[in-house]
Design a protein around this motif. Structure first.
Motif, PDB file in Angstrom:
ATOM      1  N   ASP A 197     -26.977  51.783   8.865  1.00 37.06           N
ATOM      2  CA  ASP A 197     -26.742  51.749   7.255  1.00 37.06           C
ATOM      3  C   ASP A 197     -25.780  53.144   7.053  1.00 37.06           C
ATOM      4  O   ASP A 197     -24.814  52.735   6.112  1.00 37.06           O
ATOM      5  N   LYS A 198     -26.187  54.278   7.486  1.00 36.99           N
ATOM      6  CA  LYS A 198     -25.492  55.230   7.201  1.00 36.99           C
ATOM      7  C   LYS A 198     -24.206  55.403   7.546  1.00 36.99           C
ATOM      8  O   LYS A 198     -23.148  55.940   7.172  1.00 36.99           O
ATOM      9  N   PHE A 199     -23.855  54.730   8.736  1.00 40.89           N
ATOM     10  CA  PHE A 199     -22.472  54.722   9.281  1.00 40.89           C
ATOM     11  C   PHE A 199     -21.673  53.412   9.120  1.00 40.89           C
ATOM     12  O   PHE A 199     -20.883  52.867   9.739  1.00 40.89           O
ATOM     13  N   ASP A 200     -22.274  52.547   8.216  1.00 36.76           N
ATOM     14  CA  ASP A 200     -21.843  51.266   7.689  1.00 36.76           C
ATOM     15  C   ASP A 200     -21.243  50.265   8.922  1.00 36.76           C
ATOM     16  O   ASP A 200     -20.475  49.741   9.020  1.00 36.76           O
ATOM     17  N   VAL A 201     -22.295  50.051   9.893  1.00 38.15           N
ATOM     18  CA  VAL A 201     -22.125  49.429  10.932  1.00 38.15           C
ATOM     19  C   VAL A 201     -22.797  48.092  10.624  1.00 38.15           C
ATOM     20  O   VAL A 201     -23.897  47.768  10.948  1.00 38.15           O
ATOM     21  N   VAL A 202     -22.028  47.140   9.858  1.00 39.13           N
ATOM     22  CA  VAL A 202     -22.752  45.844   9.171  1.00 39.13           C
ATOM     23  C   VAL A 202     -23.203  44.973  10.512  1.00 39.13           C
ATOM     24  O   VAL A 202     -24.228  44.467  10.414  1.00 39.13           O
ATOM     25  N   SER A 203     -22.481  45.016  11.512  1.00 37.72           N
ATOM     26  CA  SER A 203     -23.032  44.072  12.551  1.00 37.72           C
ATOM     27  C   SER A 203     -24.204  44.588  13.364  1.00 37.72           C
ATOM     28  O   SER A 203     -25.112  43.533  13.640  1.00 37.72           O
ATOM     29  N   CYS A 204     -24.510  45.766  13.377  1.00 34.50           N
ATOM     30  CA  CYS A 204     -25.748  46.213  13.702  1.00 34.50           C
ATOM     31  C   CYS A 204     -26.797  46.056  12.663  1.00 34.50           C
ATOM     32  O   CYS A 204     -27.985  45.875  13.344  1.00 34.50           O
ATOM     33  N   ILE A 205     -26.759  46.150  11.804  1.00 29.88           N
ATOM     34  CA  ILE A 205     -27.813  45.936  10.712  1.00 29.88           C
ATOM     35  C   ILE A 205     -28.353  44.308  10.828  1.00 29.88           C
ATOM     36  O   ILE A 205     -29.344  44.033  10.879  1.00 29.88           O
ATOM     37  N   SER A 206     -27.219  43.517  11.042  1.00 25.78           N
ATOM     38  CA  SER A 206     -27.694  42.136  11.196  1.00 25.78           C
ATOM     39  C   SER A 206     -28.414  41.969  12.293  1.00 25.78           C
ATOM     40  O   SER A 206     -29.400  41.264  12.527  1.00 25.78           O
ATOM     41  N   TYR A 207     -27.888  42.736  13.512  1.00 20.29           N
ATOM     42  CA  TYR A 207     -28.669  42.411  14.836  1.00 20.29           C
ATOM     43  C   TYR A 207     -30.153  43.285  14.831  1.00 20.29           C
ATOM     44  O   TYR A 207     -30.982  42.340  15.162  1.00 20.29           O
ATOM     45  N   CYS A 208     -30.160  44.449  14.032  1.00 18.97           N
ATOM     46  CA  CYS A 208     -31.452  44.966  13.977  1.00 18.97           C
ATOM     47  C   CYS A 208     -32.396  44.198  13.129  1.00 18.97           C
ATOM     48  O   CYS A 208     -33.842  43.928  13.370  1.00 18.97           O
ATOM     49  N   THR A 209     -31.857  43.438  12.101  1.00 20.11           N
ATOM     50  CA  THR A 209     -32.706  42.530  11.235  1.00 20.11           C
ATOM     51  C   THR A 209     -33.171  41.341  12.035  1.00 20.11           C
ATOM     52  O   THR A 209     -34.428  40.893  11.758  1.00 20.11           O
ATOM     53  N   ARG A 210     -32.415  40.805  12.922  1.00 19.16           N
ATOM     54  CA  ARG A 210     -32.883  39.643  13.527  1.00 19.16           C
ATOM     55  C   ARG A 210     -33.812  40.131  14.581  1.00 19.16           C
ATOM     56  O   ARG A 210     -34.949  39.384  14.970  1.00 19.16           O
ATOM     57  N   MET A 211     -33.817  41.365  15.355  1.00 15.23           N
ATOM     58  CA  MET A 211     -34.735  41.725  16.151  1.00 15.23           C
ATOM     59  C   MET A 211     -35.991  41.909  15.422  1.00 15.23           C
ATOM     60  O   MET A 211     -37.203  41.703  15.918  1.00 15.23           O
ATOM     61  N   LEU A 212     -35.941  42.470  14.255  1.00 14.31           N
ATOM     62  CA  LEU A 212     -37.235  42.814  13.598  1.00 14.31           C
ATOM     63  C   LEU A 212     -38.033  41.714  13.140  1.00 14.31           C
ATOM     64  O   LEU A 212     -39.052  41.573  13.189  1.00 14.31           O
ATOM     65  N   GLY A 213     -37.276  40.493  12.870  1.00 17.89           N
ATOM     66  CA  GLY A 213     -37.755  39.254  12.336  1.00 17.89           C
ATOM     67  C   GLY A 213     -38.462  38.582  13.479  1.00 17.89           C
ATOM     68  O   GLY A 213     -39.203  37.765  13.148  1.00 17.89           O
ATOM     69  N   LEU A 214     -38.082  38.972  14.761  1.00 16.68           N
ATOM     70  CA  LEU A 214     -38.867  38.104  16.101  1.00 16.68           C
ATOM     71  C   LEU A 214     -40.045  39.256  16.345  1.00 16.68           C
ATOM     72  O   LEU A 214     -40.686  38.550  17.177  1.00 16.68           O
TER      73      LEU A 214
END
Length: 528
Positions: A197-214
């Motif tokens: 979030d701090k470095f505006d890496v949107v693709s990583c935000i999505s990836y982390c969200t999916r990982m946390l959801g699992l």
């Protein structure tokens, strides 16, 4: 799929085109790099040193902020500002990232920046990077590299981060090349999410969200997700995780009476998730109202703050249309609400109560898809009743209680369903339906009882008639009738209301369920 030698396409984490390049081979490889990234690691700020050294722990205090400092020009970059600095050949770009301080430190933002600028460097990590790869993944790096002119001979870039951020930032940089993370725990992935979030890496935000959801959800992790910085909470990518966290808390605290002390300690985001649920098990909405006021008094001692949070956040989650008229009268006199807010919700509740049942159902259906379902009735522990009251020649009332077939079935073998209390004359009554054993027969059966909570007298003489709608005529048919004298602690009624076994009462061809509903009526006349 291979586009050309050395460039590999992955099957997951696809972009709009459908594929993502994997540049893992180029990470920290001098042959595929055009710059050197010096990562200066400095001590954590005071507010995070007093806590765990993990980003996941200080997340609630963190706000999205990226400060950049270019040596020689001393230009401070706020998150939304674009870098526009001209560097000489000998100058080096320095990007300083810092978590915004909380509390009183907010007013000293420039001092915090200077403290960070001159903090002791614990260590420096040097990485060979490809500026096109990082710039393509992150607007932050795109802006940073845009400040280093093409003619510049000095191609080094310095990034200054806190000690607690080091592991997450390194994993983030690796992700920008490989589209994968080495972190496997929820705390570590959440750290990377904060860094992304701090470095505006949107693709990583999505990836982390999916990982946390699992990963397995806990109360602690759910509360942490709901308390992430607003910049992350606004992201579309994280919405499924936020909704899952809300549903988890709502399910965990569904029977809130069993976790009363624990629920009273929930933060604002947590209690909002619990109160938003239609399945919240409370005796009545009156009890929900009292619980909300108790929570607000604990967390907001100042009356002004309490009025603000109740008016803007929690008040909209109280379903005033399903509160009793006596409690609504208390709302108008309660100083916890702004007068305008109290008048508005009480007036709306009274108009709803005055509507026909069909119109009420229509309003509830329209309201069901909104975030604040104020017209939708919760799964109260005490069921609602309809009361038609007559004052003369003596206190008399007709009380209607509808029960769903599935909730009746759940009473077997020893369950009981209570109605909400209702006033008749000066006394407070309630109905109780149950599955019990008939004294005269060896089988279980459906029973219905009437009880009174004495206020004015120690005994009371009442004429009572129980009736139920028949599937064949759809009219109310009188089942039992009698005169009863109430004393304290005594309930009157019938263990086997319909004079049939439970299996016959609950069967598919039962005479008393109409479209899945059992319609009961009690007609009371107070003789004393």
């Amino acid at each position: 799929m291979v586009l050309f030698k050395g460039f590999k396409m992955t099957e997951t984490d696809t972009d709009d085109v459908g594929l993502e390049c994997n540049f893992a081979f180029a990470f920290d490889n001098i042959n595929f790099s055009d710059r050197i990234l010096n990562i200066e690691v400095i001590p954590d700020p005071h507010f995070s040193r007093t806590q765990s050294r993990s980003l996941s722990t200080v997340a609630p205090n963190r706000k999205r902020s990226r400060h950049g400092l270019v040596k020689g020009n001393d230009v401070l970059l706020q998150p939304e500002e674009k870098v526009n600095c001209n560097l000489s050949d000998a100058e080096e770009a320095v990007a300083i990232t810092e978590a915004s301080p909380s509390g009183d430190e907010v007013s000293h933002g420039n001092d915090s920046l200077l403290d960070m600028s001159w903090s002791k460097v614990l260590r420096v990590r040097t990485i060979h990077i490809s500026s096109p790869i990082l710039a393509a993944k992150s607007p932050f790096f795109y802006e940073l590299f845009s400040n280093v002119t093409r003619e510049s001979k000095q191609q080094n870039v310095t990034l200054r981060i806190h000690n607690s951020e080091e592991a997450a930032v390194m994993d983030l940089l690796n992700f920008m090349y490989s589209n994968t993370l080495s972190s496997t725990t929820s705390a570590a992935v959440l750290d990377v999410l904060m860094a992304a979030d701090k470095f505006d890496v949107v693709s990583c935000i999505s990836y982390c969200t999916r990982m946390l959801g699992l990963m397995p959800m806990t109360c602690e992790s759910a509360l942490l997700y709901l308390d992430l910085p607003s910049s992350i909470l606004k992201s579309d990518a994280i919405q499924p995780l936020i909704e899952t966290a809300k549903l988890f808390l709502a399910s965990h605290y569904r029977d809130i009476t069993k976790f009363a002390d624990e629920a009273l300690n929930l933060p604002l985001a947590g209690i909002e998730a619990v109160l938003s649920s239609d399945d919240l098990l409370m005796p009545s909405e009156d009890a929900v109202y009292e619980f909300v006021l108790k929570w607000a008094r604990i967390h907001y001692p100042k009356i002004e703050d309490r009025q603000d949070v109740l008016g803007a956040r929690l008040g909209r989650l109280i379903r005033f249309p399903h509160m009793s008229c006596r409690k609504l009268e208390m709302v108008l006199k309660c100083d916890h609400f702004h007068p305008d807010f109290a008048s508005k919700v009480v007036l709306e509740a009274l108009f709803f109560k005055a509507e026909t049942p069909r119109r009420q159902r229509s309003l509830a259906a329209q309201d069901a898809s909104t975030t604040c379902s104020r017209f939708v009735e919760r799964a109260y522990m005490h069921r609602s009743v309809k009361l038609v009251e007559f004052a003369l020649p003596r206190p008399r009332g007709m009380i209607y209680l509808d029960l769903k077939k599935e909730e009746c079935a759940q009473c077997f073998p020893n369950g009981r369903i209570y109605s909400k209390a209702f006033h008749l004359g000066k006394e407070l009554f309630f109905l109780s339906a149950c599955c019990n054993v008939d004294h005269h027969n060896p089988f279980r059966c459906f029973g219905l009882f009437l009880a009174v909570k004495f206020k004015e007298s120690d005994s009371l003489r009442v004429e009572c008639e129980f009736a139920a709608r028949s599937k064949f005529t759809e009219e109310y048919i009188s089942i039992r009738k009698g005169n009863y004298t109430f004393t304290r602690g005594k309930a009157v009624g019938h263990r086997n209301l319909f004079a049939i076994p439970w299996t016959t009462f609950i069967a598919d061809d039962s005479h008393y369920f109409i479209k899945g509903l059992l319609h009961l009526r009690a007609e009371l006349t107070i003789r004393q």
